[in-house]
Design a protein around this motif. Structure first.
Motif, short mmCIF file in Angstrom:
data_model
loop_
_atom_site.label_atom_id
_atom_site.label_comp_id
_atom_site.label_asym_id
_atom_site.label_seq_id
_atom_site.Cartn_x
_atom_site.Cartn_y
_atom_site.Cartn_z
N ASN A 254 50.58 19.40 20.35
CA ASN A 254 50.70 17.94 20.36
C ASN A 254 49.34 17.30 20.61
OD1 ASN A 254 53.57 17.80 20.00
ND2 ASN A 254 53.79 18.50 22.12
N VAL A 255 48.46 17.49 19.65
CA VAL A 255 47.10 16.97 19.77
C VAL A 255 46.91 15.71 18.94
CG1 VAL A 255 44.67 17.47 19.36
CG2 VAL A 255 46.17 19.26 20.24
N PHE A 256 47.44 15.73 17.72
CA PHE A 256 47.30 14.60 16.82
C PHE A 256 48.57 13.75 16.86
CE2 PHE A 256 44.74 18.14 15.25
CZ PHE A 256 43.47 17.54 15.26
N GLU A 257 48.60 12.69 16.04
CA GLU A 257 49.76 11.80 16.06
C GLU A 257 51.05 12.54 15.73
OE1 GLU A 257 48.55 7.33 14.96
OE2 GLU A 257 47.99 8.76 13.40
N ASN B 104 35.86 6.05 22.05
CA ASN B 104 36.14 5.94 23.48
C ASN B 104 37.51 6.48 23.85
OD1 ASN B 104 33.64 4.75 23.92
ND2 ASN B 104 34.42 2.68 23.64
N GLU B 105 38.48 6.32 22.94
CA GLU B 105 39.82 6.82 23.22
C GLU B 105 39.91 8.33 23.06
OE1 GLU B 105 42.82 4.87 21.00
OE2 GLU B 105 42.51 2.91 21.93
N GLY B 106 38.88 8.91 22.44
CA GLY B 106 38.86 10.36 22.30
C GLY B 106 39.93 10.90 21.37
N LEU B 107 40.21 10.17 20.28
CA LEU B 107 41.20 10.64 19.33
C LEU B 107 40.73 11.93 18.67
CD1 LEU B 107 42.19 7.26 17.65
CD2 LEU B 107 43.34 8.45 19.50
N GLY B 108 41.68 12.83 18.43
CA GLY B 108 41.31 14.10 17.83
C GLY B 108 40.75 15.05 18.88
N LEU B 109 39.91 15.97 18.43
CA LEU B 109 39.35 16.99 19.30
C LEU B 109 37.83 17.03 19.14
CD1 LEU B 109 41.88 19.88 18.60
CD2 LEU B 109 41.70 18.57 20.72
N PRO B 110 37.13 17.44 20.18
CA PRO B 110 35.67 17.61 20.05
C PRO B 110 35.34 18.64 18.99
CG PRO B 110 36.34 17.64 22.36
CD PRO B 110 37.61 17.70 21.55
N ARG B 111 34.23 18.44 18.31
CA ARG B 111 33.83 19.36 17.25
C ARG B 111 33.04 20.52 17.85
NH1 ARG B 111 31.88 15.19 12.44
NH2 ARG B 111 33.88 14.09 12.24
N ASN B 112 33.73 21.59 18.12
CA ASN B 112 33.07 22.78 18.62
C ASN B 112 33.73 24.02 18.00
OD1 ASN B 112 35.44 23.44 20.23
ND2 ASN B 112 34.73 21.86 21.68
N PHE B 113 33.13 25.18 18.24
CA PHE B 113 33.58 26.41 17.60
C PHE B 113 35.01 26.77 18.01
CE2 PHE B 113 33.94 31.08 17.48
CZ PHE B 113 33.68 31.29 16.13
N ASN C 201 37.53 24.81 18.92
CA ASN C 201 38.52 23.95 18.27
C ASN C 201 38.63 24.23 16.78
OD1 ASN C 201 39.27 22.62 20.63
ND2 ASN C 201 37.67 21.07 20.42
N MET C 202 37.54 24.66 16.16
CA MET C 202 37.60 25.02 14.75
C MET C 202 38.46 26.26 14.55
SD MET C 202 36.01 22.86 12.86
CE MET C 202 35.80 23.81 11.36
N ILE C 203 38.34 27.23 15.48
CA ILE C 203 39.13 28.47 15.39
C ILE C 203 40.62 28.17 15.56
CG2 ILE C 203 39.63 30.67 16.49
CD1 ILE C 203 37.09 30.69 14.83
N PHE C 204 40.94 27.29 16.50
CA PHE C 204 42.34 26.99 16.81
C PHE C 204 42.88 25.79 16.02
CE2 PHE C 204 41.18 29.47 20.53
CZ PHE C 204 42.31 30.26 20.72
N LEU C 205 42.11 25.32 15.05
CA LEU C 205 42.54 24.14 14.29
C LEU C 205 43.90 24.34 13.59
CD1 LEU C 205 41.87 21.28 13.41
CD2 LEU C 205 40.64 22.23 11.44
#
Length: 206
Positions: free
Chosen positions: A185-188, A162-171, A173-177
């Protein structure tokens, strides 16, 4: 240790230490109660000693590597992500040296026992209190009768979702991981731009 042993260059030792300590996520972890740095130490020692075993084939090096790997697993369950490729390396070398299938299986069983000796007391403790040796993972599946803990585990999982931690799993976000892990500033915390800048150098690795 790795730079000193394999490159014999003290300047590389100092440089690697400075890069590691200056990594933002390391500075952040050092001020918390997370066990990731300790896990990193144990895994690094396991890998370094495994390299020594590949060279001299002395069993005591392999046993010591597995002990450190077991200590890393006792520290954090995500060590399994590293244990699988390390075990694969061991199997590859056993097969490459033409061990019989029975000998390979015997060695794998022995290695598995050594690996689990260190975390065994913690797994038994978890089982005693929760009915699940790898608590809190798969608590509703392994020990659904412990309704209170199973419900708590489900509540934590739902809270994370529900808090939406991290990023959605899509193509995308995988490319820009790599960028998101290193700079955004996406993760802790982030690992810093040095690793992102050095990433292209991997094509020159031999």
């Amino acid at each position: 240790l790795f730079c000193q042993k394999y490159f014999k260059n003290f300047k590389l030792v100092i440089l690697s230490m400075v890069i590691f300590i200056s990594t933002p996520v390391i500075s952040w972890l050092a001020a918390t109660t997370y066990t990731d740095i300790l896990q990193t130490l144990f895994i690094s020692l396991a890998v370094l000693i495994l390299f020594d075993w590949r060279k001299n084939r002395k069993s005591r090096f392999l046993v010591l590597s597995l002990v450190f790997l077991g200590a890393a697993f006792a520290t954090k369950y995500t060590t399994l992500y590293f244990a699988v490729p390390l075990f694969s390396i061991v199997v590859f070398h056993l097969v490459k040296n033409r061990f019989s299938k029975i000998m390979v299986m015997k060695n794998l069983i022995l290695f598995g026992l050594i690996f689990f000796i260190i975390p065994a007391p913690y797994l038994v403790r978890n089982w005693f209190f929760s009915g699940n040796p790898i608590f809190p993972f798969f608590q509703p599946v392994i020990a659904p009768d412990n309704f209170e803990l199973a419900s708590w585990t489900e509540a934590v999982i739902n809270n994370v979702r529900n808090e939406g931690l991290g990023l959605p799993r899509n193509f995308k976000n995988m490319i820009f991981l790599p960028y998101n892990i290193a700079v955004a500033n996406v993760f802790e915390e982030k690992i810093g731009p040095i690793f992102l800048a050095a990433f292209p150098l991997l094509i020159f690795a031999r």
